[in-house]
Write an enzyme that holds these catalytic residues in place. Structure first.
Site, PDB file in Angstrom:
ATOM      1  N   ASP A 132      -7.317  18.665 -30.540  1.00  0.00           N
ATOM      2  CA  ASP A 132      -6.413  18.363 -31.642  1.00  0.00           C
ATOM      3  C   ASP A 132      -7.173  18.228 -32.955  1.00  0.00           C
ATOM      4  O   ASP A 132      -8.378  17.963 -32.969  1.00  0.00           O
ATOM      5  CB  ASP A 132      -5.660  17.050 -31.374  1.00  0.00           C
ATOM      6  CG  ASP A 132      -4.648  17.172 -30.254  1.00  0.00           C
ATOM      7  OD1 ASP A 132      -4.250  18.305 -29.939  1.00  0.00           O
ATOM      8  OD2 ASP A 132      -4.250  16.131 -29.698  1.00  0.00           O
ATOM      9  N   ARG A 133      -6.469  18.371 -34.047  1.00  0.00           N
ATOM     10  CA  ARG A 133      -7.095  18.329 -35.373  1.00  0.00           C
ATOM     11  C   ARG A 133      -7.879  17.043 -35.581  1.00  0.00           C
ATOM     12  O   ARG A 133      -8.988  17.062 -36.111  1.00  0.00           O
ATOM     13  CB  ARG A 133      -6.039  18.482 -36.463  1.00  0.00           C
ATOM     14  CG  ARG A 133      -6.678  18.637 -37.842  1.00  0.00           C
ATOM     15  CD  ARG A 133      -5.662  18.779 -38.920  1.00  0.00           C
ATOM     16  NE  ARG A 133      -5.333  17.417 -39.354  1.00  0.00           N
ATOM     17  CZ  ARG A 133      -4.260  17.085 -40.014  1.00  0.00           C
ATOM     18  NH1 ARG A 133      -3.364  17.985 -40.320  1.00  0.00           N
ATOM     19  NH2 ARG A 133      -4.045  15.853 -40.367  1.00  0.00           N
TER      20      ARG A 133
END
Length: 160
Positions: A104-105
């Site tokens: 995920d970012r």
């Protein structure tokens, strides 16, 4: 023997799906004969494969380990023009590489990037039954109810 689209992808031209489009467009030839039907298998050691008249050579396999920092998207391209992991490795290899799996970012951690499609498939496809281990640090204590949701198969997004 491997499929022609895979050979084209391994030469660093494009993805397999895009290679299928090139084949059907009639811009690929094998041993001097234009190929426009999908599924053809070629012998990388014997056949001469050309794209737009240029002979293609298979790339050497490349493996890059990246400690992905926060705020980078794990993708090869982002239509919203956010920073991607590809920006971090653009000078790491001449070959076209791509990430195996996703982070995920806001997640940091080790990310393997490669042009080795066989390895990518083995590591990421569920049929390989590769166990993945994650080390997670929370910014607050985990409530018993959230832990129960995690233990009984509900995703973390559901458990928040």
């Amino acid at each position: 023997m491997i499929r022609l689209n895979r050979y084209i992808a391994n030469a660093g031209i494009c993805s397999r799906r895009k290679a299928d489009e090139l084949i059907t467009a009639g811009v690929v030839s094998v041993n001097g004969v234009v190929v426009n039907e999908l599924g053809l298998k070629v012998d990388p050691m014997k056949d001469e494969i050309r794209y737009n008249g240029e002979t293609l050579k298979r790339e050497k396999n490349v493996y890059v380990l990246l400690n992905k920092p926060k705020d980078y998207i794990t993708t090869t391209d982002d239509p919203q023009e956010r920073r991607t992991v590809m920006h971090l490795v653009e000078k790491a290899s001449r070959e076209r590489i791509y990430p195996i799996g996703r982070l995920d970012r806001n997640t940091t951690g080790l990310l393997l990037m490669t042009n080795d499609g066989d390895l990518a498939d083995k590591l990421s496809h569920p049929r390989s039954n590769i166990t993945k281990l994650y080390h997670v640090e929370l910014s607050k204590s985990l409530a018993q109810g959230d832990l129960n949701k995690l233990l009984f198969g509900r995703s973390w997004k559901t458990a928040r």
